[in-house]
Write a protein that holds these residues in place. Structure first.
Motif, mmCIF file in Angstrom:
data_model
loop_
_atom_site.group_PDB
_atom_site.id
_atom_site.type_symbol
_atom_site.label_atom_id
_atom_site.label_comp_id
_atom_site.label_asym_id
_atom_site.label_seq_id
_atom_site.Cartn_x
_atom_site.Cartn_y
_atom_site.Cartn_z
ATOM 1 N N HIS A 1 -60.118 -36.518 -86.363
ATOM 2 C CA HIS A 1 -60.499 -35.375 -87.197
ATOM 3 C C HIS A 1 -59.736 -34.145 -86.710
ATOM 4 O O HIS A 1 -59.243 -34.118 -85.564
ATOM 5 C CB HIS A 1 -62.019 -35.143 -87.197
ATOM 6 C CG HIS A 1 -62.646 -35.163 -85.847
ATOM 7 N ND1 HIS A 1 -62.455 -34.158 -84.926
ATOM 8 C CD2 HIS A 1 -63.445 -36.077 -85.247
ATOM 9 C CE1 HIS A 1 -63.120 -34.443 -83.822
ATOM 10 N NE2 HIS A 1 -63.730 -35.604 -83.974
ATOM 11 N N VAL A 2 -59.646 -33.150 -87.571
ATOM 12 C CA VAL A 2 -58.771 -31.999 -87.311
ATOM 13 C C VAL A 2 -59.087 -31.259 -86.019
ATOM 14 O O VAL A 2 -58.181 -30.985 -85.225
ATOM 15 C CB VAL A 2 -58.794 -31.029 -88.535
ATOM 16 C CG1 VAL A 2 -58.052 -29.749 -88.220
ATOM 17 C CG2 VAL A 2 -58.191 -31.733 -89.755
ATOM 18 N N PRO A 3 -60.385 -30.948 -85.724
ATOM 19 C CA PRO A 3 -60.637 -30.170 -84.501
ATOM 20 C C PRO A 3 -60.080 -30.843 -83.244
ATOM 21 O O PRO A 3 -59.477 -30.197 -82.400
ATOM 22 C CB PRO A 3 -62.161 -30.066 -84.447
ATOM 23 C CG PRO A 3 -62.635 -30.309 -85.813
ATOM 24 C CD PRO A 3 -61.625 -31.195 -86.469
ATOM 25 N N VAL A 4 -60.238 -32.168 -83.121
ATOM 26 C CA VAL A 4 -59.795 -32.816 -81.879
ATOM 27 C C VAL A 4 -58.273 -32.916 -81.846
ATOM 28 O O VAL A 4 -57.660 -32.848 -80.769
ATOM 29 C CB VAL A 4 -60.470 -34.190 -81.697
ATOM 30 C CG1 VAL A 4 -59.843 -35.265 -82.576
ATOM 31 C CG2 VAL A 4 -60.429 -34.618 -80.230
ATOM 32 N N ILE A 5 -57.654 -33.025 -83.023
ATOM 33 C CA ILE A 5 -56.184 -33.054 -83.070
ATOM 34 C C ILE A 5 -55.639 -31.697 -82.633
ATOM 35 O O ILE A 5 -54.755 -31.601 -81.770
ATOM 36 C CB ILE A 5 -55.698 -33.403 -84.495
ATOM 37 C CG1 ILE A 5 -56.126 -34.822 -84.881
ATOM 38 C CG2 ILE A 5 -54.177 -33.250 -84.604
ATOM 39 C CD1 ILE A 5 -55.948 -35.126 -86.369
ATOM 40 N N ALA A 6 -56.236 -30.637 -83.189
ATOM 41 C CA ALA A 6 -55.778 -29.277 -82.860
ATOM 42 C C ALA A 6 -56.004 -28.980 -81.382
ATOM 43 O O ALA A 6 -55.145 -28.406 -80.708
ATOM 44 C CB ALA A 6 -56.523 -28.261 -83.740
ATOM 45 N N LEU A 7 -57.164 -29.374 -80.863
ATOM 46 C CA LEU A 7 -57.458 -29.103 -79.444
ATOM 47 C C LEU A 7 -56.491 -29.859 -78.539
ATOM 48 O O LEU A 7 -55.983 -29.299 -77.555
ATOM 49 C CB LEU A 7 -58.904 -29.485 -79.115
ATOM 50 C CG LEU A 7 -59.300 -29.317 -77.645
ATOM 51 C CD1 LEU A 7 -59.148 -27.860 -77.200
ATOM 52 C CD2 LEU A 7 -60.739 -29.791 -77.422
ATOM 53 N N SER A 8 -56.206 -31.113 -78.882
ATOM 54 C CA SER A 8 -55.308 -31.927 -78.044
ATOM 55 C C SER A 8 -53.918 -31.295 -77.996
ATOM 56 O O SER A 8 -53.307 -31.198 -76.932
ATOM 57 C CB SER A 8 -55.230 -33.350 -78.578
ATOM 58 O OG SER A 8 -56.547 -33.882 -78.692
ATOM 59 N N ALA A 9 -53.442 -30.822 -79.146
ATOM 60 C CA ALA A 9 -52.120 -30.176 -79.184
ATOM 61 C C ALA A 9 -52.141 -28.877 -78.375
ATOM 62 O O ALA A 9 -51.201 -28.572 -77.626
ATOM 63 C CB ALA A 9 -51.729 -29.884 -80.635
ATOM 64 N N LYS A 10 -53.231 -28.133 -78.466
ATOM 65 C CA LYS A 10 -53.352 -26.871 -77.717
ATOM 66 C C LYS A 10 -53.363 -27.132 -76.209
ATOM 67 O O LYS A 10 -52.697 -26.454 -75.431
ATOM 68 C CB LYS A 10 -54.618 -26.132 -78.164
ATOM 69 C CG LYS A 10 -55.003 -24.894 -77.366
ATOM 70 C CD LYS A 10 -53.914 -23.837 -77.326
ATOM 71 C CE LYS A 10 -53.714 -23.147 -78.645
ATOM 72 N NZ LYS A 10 -52.660 -22.086 -78.539
ATOM 73 N N LEU A 11 -54.116 -28.147 -75.775
ATOM 74 C CA LEU A 11 -54.183 -28.464 -74.341
ATOM 75 C C LEU A 11 -52.817 -28.909 -73.824
ATOM 76 O O LEU A 11 -52.401 -28.529 -72.728
ATOM 77 C CB LEU A 11 -55.252 -29.523 -74.076
ATOM 78 C CG LEU A 11 -56.693 -29.016 -74.195
ATOM 79 C CD1 LEU A 11 -57.685 -30.185 -74.166
ATOM 80 C CD2 LEU A 11 -57.019 -28.019 -73.086
ATOM 81 N N ALA A 12 -52.100 -29.686 -74.644
ATOM 82 C CA ALA A 12 -50.756 -30.129 -74.231
ATOM 83 C C ALA A 12 -49.843 -28.921 -74.043
ATOM 84 O O ALA A 12 -49.056 -28.843 -73.106
ATOM 85 C CB ALA A 12 -50.188 -31.082 -75.269
#
Ligand code: PXG
Length: 459
Positions: free
Chosen positions: A93-104
């Protein structure tokens, strides 16, 4: 049952039905829990209307301070849109995709991949799985042993609790699970004897090499450590310690796990404590400041090498219902946006961290204080009856720390004690004026502790 119920009634219900973590239930029933009802900025309010400065950010976690409406709104929006869906079985889902990219983007080196949990303990349990599966996938199934430190803290699950080196936990149903061993910690004040901090840092780091040779380097999978030990008493290692640990990990090809649950997200003046201490980790454990404690979330940031190896090995049979929870991810994203847009990490490094260090160091003139150290916005005082000899108090270790903590509460300040060390980790939004108040109340509490010891003939 509401905030307006009389405190005594709330305390009675709490004592009757709620088992608290790391608490003596009878002692709590005796004294009655302090009921915290509201919080704003760095200040708590309890059910009696007392205002208390929270110099511990809850439990080292409320990095952006209390009362940030943006996180409330992010949680509500996400709950409205998609309150839950799992990330198992080829879904996302979008929130976890966005968070993963931000953490990277925020993480150093090639730490571009995140496995999520709901706590730091679960993330460290995940790390045990990842590390052993990684080496097996590299054709080295015997490379399973993990080396950690005495008095390190890595959580309270069987895995996290075993990686931790807290003896009082190991005696209560958390046996150290097979394949985890501990070496001594780089705690110069308590254990440095006559060595200089620099000599001591090398000596303690070299225990890792000795342990690897004792176990056989082909059997050793990883080393785990907190850049600065938090729950162990804010143990800031000598400057020689981490470079030597890093050299040894590189030399013997063992993975280096930095447990950033406390040190992460600006606490030490960098995004991660690894950057402050000059460590190049293969895995970082994260939790706490990831969401500023507004909602539970944890995770393991892993390198390209590890992620690619796991991927090549097929199904990774591990995970939790709430891994990557959408509401937690949305709150974490908003939390990180605030940290970035308000430049709170830079503020710790350039402004409030140095200011705290200066003000905190003035406590060194107090008769009880032998050491007043800080890195970024985490600090410690070593209480001692004899500064030059770094002496310990007679009687039960921690009794003086407990006295001081009790005086702090009476003076409107939350300071944690670990043994006879006083600890602070205030929210990153703390102002100079609030730091002055913090130090004033700490000094008053130290004075009252000292007077009490003199009166009782303990000093
Ligand atoms: C370095 C580190 N690693 C893992 C954990 C476990 O995280 P969870 O609690 O979310 O499972 C921690 C947690 N640290 C922690 C937790 C509770 C109390 C105190 C204290 O200092 O009193 C410290 C921690 O400090």
């Amino acid at each position: 049952i509401t905030n307006h119920m009389p405190t005594k009634e709330l305390q009675a219900l709490d004592a009757a039905h709620h088992i608290h973590p790391f608490t003596d239930a009878n002692e709590l029933a005796e004294s009655g829990a302090r009921i915290i009802t509201r919080a704003e900025g760095v200040t708590l309010t309890d059910s009696e209307g007392n205002q208390i400065m929270d110099a511990m950010s809850g439990l080292w976690c409320v990095n952006i301070g209390y009362g940030r409406q943006e996180l409330v709104d992010a949680a509500a929006r996400q709950m409205q849109e998609l309150p839950f869906y799992n990330t198992f079985f080829m879904t996302s889902h979008v929130p976890v995709i966005a968070l993963s990219a931000k953490l990277a983007e925020l993480a150093p080196g090639t730490l571009n991949h995140v496995f999520y949990s709901s706590s730091g303990s679960e993330a460290n349990d995940t790390n045990i799985r990842i590390v052993r599966h990684y080496w097996a996938s590299k054709g080295k199934p015997e490379k399973t042993v993990m080396i950690a430190r005495k008095n390190g803290y890595h959580g309270s699950t069987l895995g996290g609790g075993s990686l931790g080196g807290m003896a009082p936990m190991h005696s209560q149903g958390v046996p150290v699970i097979p394949g985890i061993v501990h070496i001594d910690q780089p705690h110069w004040w308590n254990e440095g004897g006559d060595m200089t901090p620099e000599e001591f840092g090398l000596e303690r780091a070299r225990q890792l090499e000795a342990k690897i040779l004792e176990l056989g380097e082909d059997n050793v999978a990883a080393f785990i450590g907190e850049p600065i030990q938090g729950a162990g008493g804010v143990v800031i290692p000598p400057s020689t310690y981490w470079p030597e640990i890093q050299r040894i990990c590189d030399k013997y090809e063992i993975l280096l796990i930095a447990d950033e649950v406390i040190c992460g997200f600006g606490r030490t003046g960098s995004w991660f404590g690894s950057q402050t201490m000059g460590i190049r980790p293969d895995i970082m454990t994260i939790a706490k400041g990831l969401t500023s404690g507004y909602i539970p979330m944890g995770g393991s940031l892993v390198s390209d090498e590890i992620a690619n190896t796991l991927a090549a090995a097929g199904d990774f049979n591990h995970g939790y219902t709430y891994s990557g929870h959408p509401v937690a991810a949305a709150v974490a994203l908003e939390n990180l946006r605030i940290l970035q847009e308000e430049k709170l990490v830079e503020r710790v490094h350039d402004d409030v961290g140095p200011y705290l260090a200066k003000q905190w160091a003035t406590l060194l003139d107090h008769p009880l204080v032998g050491e007043a150290n800080s890195v970024g916005l985490m600090g410690t005082l070593a209480l001692t009856p004899g500064k030059a000899k770094r002496a310990k108090f007679a009687g039960k270790e921690g009794a003086v720390g407990l006295r001081c903590r009790t005086r702090c509460f009476a003076n409107g300040l939350v300071m944690r004690h670990v043994g006879d060390r006083m600890i602070i980790a205030p929210p990153l939004v703390i102002t100079h004026a609030e730091i002055d108040t913090l130090v004033e109340r700490a000094r008053k509490s130290l004075d009252e502790t000292y007077e009490g010891l003199l009166k009782d003939g303990l000093f």
